[in-house]
Design a protein around this motif. Structure first.
Motif, PDB file in Angstrom:
ATOM      1  N   HIS A  11      31.985  36.686  52.476  1.00 23.90           N
ATOM      2  CA  HIS A  11      33.572  36.633  52.336  1.00 23.90           C
ATOM      3  C   HIS A  11      34.482  35.946  52.029  1.00 23.90           C
ATOM      4  O   HIS A  11      33.602  34.596  52.649  1.00 23.90           O
ATOM      5  CB  HIS A  11      34.905  37.450  53.663  1.00 23.90           C
ATOM      6  CG  HIS A  11      34.470  36.407  54.736  1.00 23.90           C
ATOM      7  ND1 HIS A  11      34.878  35.469  55.204  1.00 23.90           N
ATOM      8  CD2 HIS A  11      33.344  36.905  55.983  1.00 23.90           C
ATOM      9  CE1 HIS A  11      34.462  34.810  56.219  1.00 23.90           C
ATOM     10  NE2 HIS A  11      33.780  35.897  57.010  1.00 23.90           N
ATOM     11  N   ALA A  12      35.070  35.241  51.535  1.00 22.17           N
ATOM     12  CA  ALA A  12      36.551  33.888  51.175  1.00 22.17           C
ATOM     13  C   ALA A  12      36.536  33.380  52.586  1.00 22.17           C
ATOM     14  O   ALA A  12      36.338  34.299  52.930  1.00 22.17           O
ATOM     15  CB  ALA A  12      36.776  34.052  50.592  1.00 22.17           C
ATOM     16  N   MET A 150      30.145  41.519  53.217  1.00 25.32           N
ATOM     17  CA  MET A 150      30.189  41.468  54.384  1.00 25.32           C
ATOM     18  C   MET A 150      30.761  40.392  55.321  1.00 25.32           C
ATOM     19  O   MET A 150      30.844  39.205  54.722  1.00 25.32           O
ATOM     20  CB  MET A 150      28.349  42.139  54.993  1.00 25.32           C
ATOM     21  CG  MET A 150      27.867  41.220  54.374  1.00 25.32           C
ATOM     22  SD  MET A 150      26.372  41.808  53.744  1.00 25.32           S
ATOM     23  CE  MET A 150      25.358  42.355  55.928  1.00 25.32           C
ATOM     24  N   HIS A 151      29.358  39.667  55.843  1.00 24.85           N
ATOM     25  CA  HIS A 151      30.418  38.423  57.165  1.00 24.85           C
ATOM     26  C   HIS A 151      28.722  37.710  57.772  1.00 24.85           C
ATOM     27  O   HIS A 151      27.659  37.975  56.923  1.00 24.85           O
ATOM     28  CB  HIS A 151      30.331  39.038  58.412  1.00 24.85           C
ATOM     29  CG  HIS A 151      31.490  39.875  58.420  1.00 24.85           C
ATOM     30  ND1 HIS A 151      33.035  39.863  58.369  1.00 24.85           N
ATOM     31  CD2 HIS A 151      31.925  41.110  58.141  1.00 24.85           C
ATOM     32  CE1 HIS A 151      34.155  40.747  57.899  1.00 24.85           C
ATOM     33  NE2 HIS A 151      33.137  42.078  57.980  1.00 24.85           N
ATOM     34  N   LEU A 171      19.323  33.255  63.536  1.00 21.91           N
ATOM     35  CA  LEU A 171      21.010  32.309  64.158  1.00 21.91           C
ATOM     36  C   LEU A 171      20.658  30.945  63.618  1.00 21.91           C
ATOM     37  O   LEU A 171      21.844  30.489  63.030  1.00 21.91           O
ATOM     38  CB  LEU A 171      20.779  32.424  65.198  1.00 21.91           C
ATOM     39  CG  LEU A 171      21.216  34.021  65.890  1.00 21.91           C
ATOM     40  CD1 LEU A 171      21.778  33.530  67.948  1.00 21.91           C
ATOM     41  CD2 LEU A 171      22.629  34.065  65.342  1.00 21.91           C
ATOM     42  N   ALA A 172      19.284  30.956  62.523  1.00 24.17           N
ATOM     43  CA  ALA A 172      19.393  28.992  61.813  1.00 24.17           C
ATOM     44  C   ALA A 172      19.712  29.395  60.638  1.00 24.17           C
ATOM     45  O   ALA A 172      20.261  27.961  60.173  1.00 24.17           O
ATOM     46  CB  ALA A 172      18.027  29.057  62.052  1.00 24.17           C
ATOM     47  N   PHE A 173      19.977  31.188  60.111  1.00 18.10           N
ATOM     48  CA  PHE A 173      20.681  29.997  58.720  1.00 18.10           C
ATOM     49  C   PHE A 173      21.963  29.889  58.712  1.00 18.10           C
ATOM     50  O   PHE A 173      22.486  30.666  59.418  1.00 18.10           O
ATOM     51  CB  PHE A 173      20.450  32.418  57.773  1.00 18.10           C
ATOM     52  CG  PHE A 173      18.382  32.100  57.533  1.00 18.10           C
ATOM     53  CD1 PHE A 173      17.857  31.783  56.418  1.00 18.10           C
ATOM     54  CD2 PHE A 173      17.620  33.554  58.565  1.00 18.10           C
ATOM     55  CE1 PHE A 173      16.556  31.230  56.280  1.00 18.10           C
ATOM     56  CE2 PHE A 173      16.940  33.054  58.142  1.00 18.10           C
ATOM     57  CZ  PHE A 173      15.780  32.909  57.298  1.00 18.10           C
ATOM     58  N   HIS A 174      22.527  29.916  57.943  1.00 15.29           N
ATOM     59  CA  HIS A 174      23.758  29.206  57.217  1.00 15.29           C
ATOM     60  C   HIS A 174      24.030  30.073  56.499  1.00 15.29           C
ATOM     61  O   HIS A 174      23.376  30.283  55.266  1.00 15.29           O
ATOM     62  CB  HIS A 174      23.603  27.039  56.818  1.00 15.29           C
ATOM     63  CG  HIS A 174      25.566  26.927  56.240  1.00 15.29           C
ATOM     64  ND1 HIS A 174      26.161  26.640  58.193  1.00 15.29           N
ATOM     65  CD2 HIS A 174      25.205  26.889  55.612  1.00 15.29           C
ATOM     66  CE1 HIS A 174      26.964  26.531  57.450  1.00 15.29           C
ATOM     67  NE2 HIS A 174      27.085  26.341  55.614  1.00 15.29           N
ATOM     68  N   THR A 175      25.123  30.481  56.026  1.00 13.64           N
ATOM     69  CA  THR A 175      25.573  31.504  54.889  1.00 13.64           C
ATOM     70  C   THR A 175      27.263  30.620  54.813  1.00 13.64           C
ATOM     71  O   THR A 175      28.159  30.886  55.739  1.00 13.64           O
ATOM     72  CB  THR A 175      25.632  32.635  54.887  1.00 13.64           C
ATOM     73  OG1 THR A 175      26.245  32.800  56.782  1.00 13.64           O
ATOM     74  CG2 THR A 175      24.308  33.334  55.615  1.00 13.64           C
ATOM     75  N   GLU A 176      27.385  30.202  53.348  1.00 11.43           N
ATOM     76  CA  GLU A 176      28.603  29.595  53.094  1.00 11.43           C
ATOM     77  C   GLU A 176      29.323  31.286  52.826  1.00 11.43           C
ATOM     78  O   GLU A 176      28.886  32.457  52.576  1.00 11.43           O
ATOM     79  CB  GLU A 176      28.512  28.860  51.760  1.00 11.43           C
ATOM     80  CG  GLU A 176      27.601  27.804  51.448  1.00 11.43           C
ATOM     81  CD  GLU A 176      28.391  26.427  52.735  1.00 11.43           C
ATOM     82  OE1 GLU A 176      29.991  26.896  53.212  1.00 11.43           O
ATOM     83  OE2 GLU A 176      27.647  25.533  53.005  1.00 11.43           O
ATOM     84  N   THR A 177      30.804  30.329  52.917  1.00 13.78           N
ATOM     85  CA  THR A 177      31.503  31.576  52.242  1.00 13.78           C
ATOM     86  C   THR A 177      31.844  31.325  51.071  1.00 13.78           C
ATOM     87  O   THR A 177      31.161  31.071  50.399  1.00 13.78           O
ATOM     88  CB  THR A 177      33.034  31.066  52.671  1.00 13.78           C
ATOM     89  OG1 THR A 177      32.999  29.838  51.818  1.00 13.78           O
ATOM     90  CG2 THR A 177      33.239  31.039  54.261  1.00 13.78           C
ATOM     91  N   VAL A 196      18.247  32.822  49.011  1.00 16.16           N
ATOM     92  CA  VAL A 196      19.384  32.718  50.730  1.00 16.16           C
ATOM     93  C   VAL A 196      20.182  31.548  50.185  1.00 16.16           C
ATOM     94  O   VAL A 196      20.778  30.800  49.721  1.00 16.16           O
ATOM     95  CB  VAL A 196      19.037  32.454  51.405  1.00 16.16           C
ATOM     96  CG1 VAL A 196      19.621  32.521  53.412  1.00 16.16           C
ATOM     97  CG2 VAL A 196      17.592  33.670  52.140  1.00 16.16           C
ATOM     98  N   ASN A 197      21.898  32.055  50.809  1.00 13.95           N
ATOM     99  CA  ASN A 197      22.499  31.220  50.477  1.00 13.95           C
ATOM    100  C   ASN A 197      22.845  30.175  49.501  1.00 13.95           C
ATOM    101  O   ASN A 197      23.663  29.750  49.324  1.00 13.95           O
ATOM    102  CB  ASN A 197      22.855  30.776  51.491  1.00 13.95           C
ATOM    103  CG  ASN A 197      23.834  29.118  51.937  1.00 13.95           C
ATOM    104  OD1 ASN A 197      24.955  29.832  52.045  1.00 13.95           O
ATOM    105  ND2 ASN A 197      24.130  27.960  52.137  1.00 13.95           N
ATOM    106  N   ALA A 198      22.928  31.069  48.672  1.00  9.71           N
ATOM    107  CA  ALA A 198      23.346  31.112  46.994  1.00  9.71           C
ATOM    108  C   ALA A 198      24.586  30.614  46.429  1.00  9.71           C
ATOM    109  O   ALA A 198      25.955  31.991  47.181  1.00  9.71           O
ATOM    110  CB  ALA A 198      22.081  31.476  45.448  1.00  9.71           C
TER     111      ALA A 198
END
Length: 207
Positions: A11-12, A150-151, A171-177, A196-198
């Motif tokens: 999400h934003a 999602m989140h 839990l080590a993965f980073h997910t930008e908004t 991942v995380n594009a």
């Protein structure tokens, strides 16, 4: 074998000036950056099945992406894709929790994959419900594209499932908004991870 292609969109950015723990607390988000939403809309496939967590910030994000020109089925609310529930701590400031419940707070952060906030759920619990959602919808939408808004926590859970790794590692993965992660589910039950995380619409990071 044609996979079911899952496009996982976080999400934003939330509007959270007091820095509360939000989890499943329904908090607003900022969808004003048209450049980002246009870029994400161009990245996602047309004609996909759309799922969204039923929280306001995911619904609002899905609406902004679709308004930018990404066509597909009307979004379906899927509660199993919600963020981790932090129970009694939701809507509270971290420092206040630490001062009132220091042992519970420290224990949670020592083993964040297994521990629960009071009346909340663990990250292991999140993986369990996300696993059933991915399995159910991969069967129902076999061979299709599925866009799921999602989140961060539920995207990490999906990566734990796709990569078959320990919850603590995921839990080590980073997910930008407003980032996009793609995982593929094959008819034989195998998973693949495309990326991942594009972060479409944003400058490449400096090194």
């Amino acid at each position: 074998m044609t996979p079911t292609r899952w496009w996982l969109v976080r999400h934003a950015p939330v509007i959270n000036p007091t820095k509360v723990i939000y989890g499943q607390h329904d908090i607003d988000c900022d969808v004003d950056d048209a450049t980002i939403f246009n870029a994400v809309a161009e990245t996602l496939p047309s004609g996909a099945l759309w799922l969204q967590s039923p929280l306001g910030r995911t619904r609002k994000t899905a609406e902004a992406i679709r308004a930018a020109g990404c066509a597909g089925d009307d979004p379906v609310d899927e509660p199993r894709l919600m963020e981790q529930c932090f129970g009694d701590w939701q809507g509270q400031v971290r420092e206040h929790i630490l001062s009132r419940q220091p042992e519970a707070y420290r224990r949670f952060w020592l083993a964040p994959a297994d521990e629960c906030a009071p009346n909340g759920e663990s990250f292991v619990d999140v993986i369990g419900r996300v696993r059933t959602a991915l399995g159910d919808w991969s069967a129902r939408a076999a061979g299709r594209d599925v866009v799921a808004v999602m989140h961060g926590g539920s995207i990490r859970a999906a990566l734990a499932i796709a990569l078959d790794i320990a919850p603590a590692k995921a839990l080590a993965f980073h997910t930008e908004t407003v980032s996009v992660t793609r995982i593929d589910h094959y008819p034989d039950g195998a998973w693949g991870v495309a990326f991942v995380n594009a972060t479409p619409g944003r400058p490449a990071p400096r090194h």
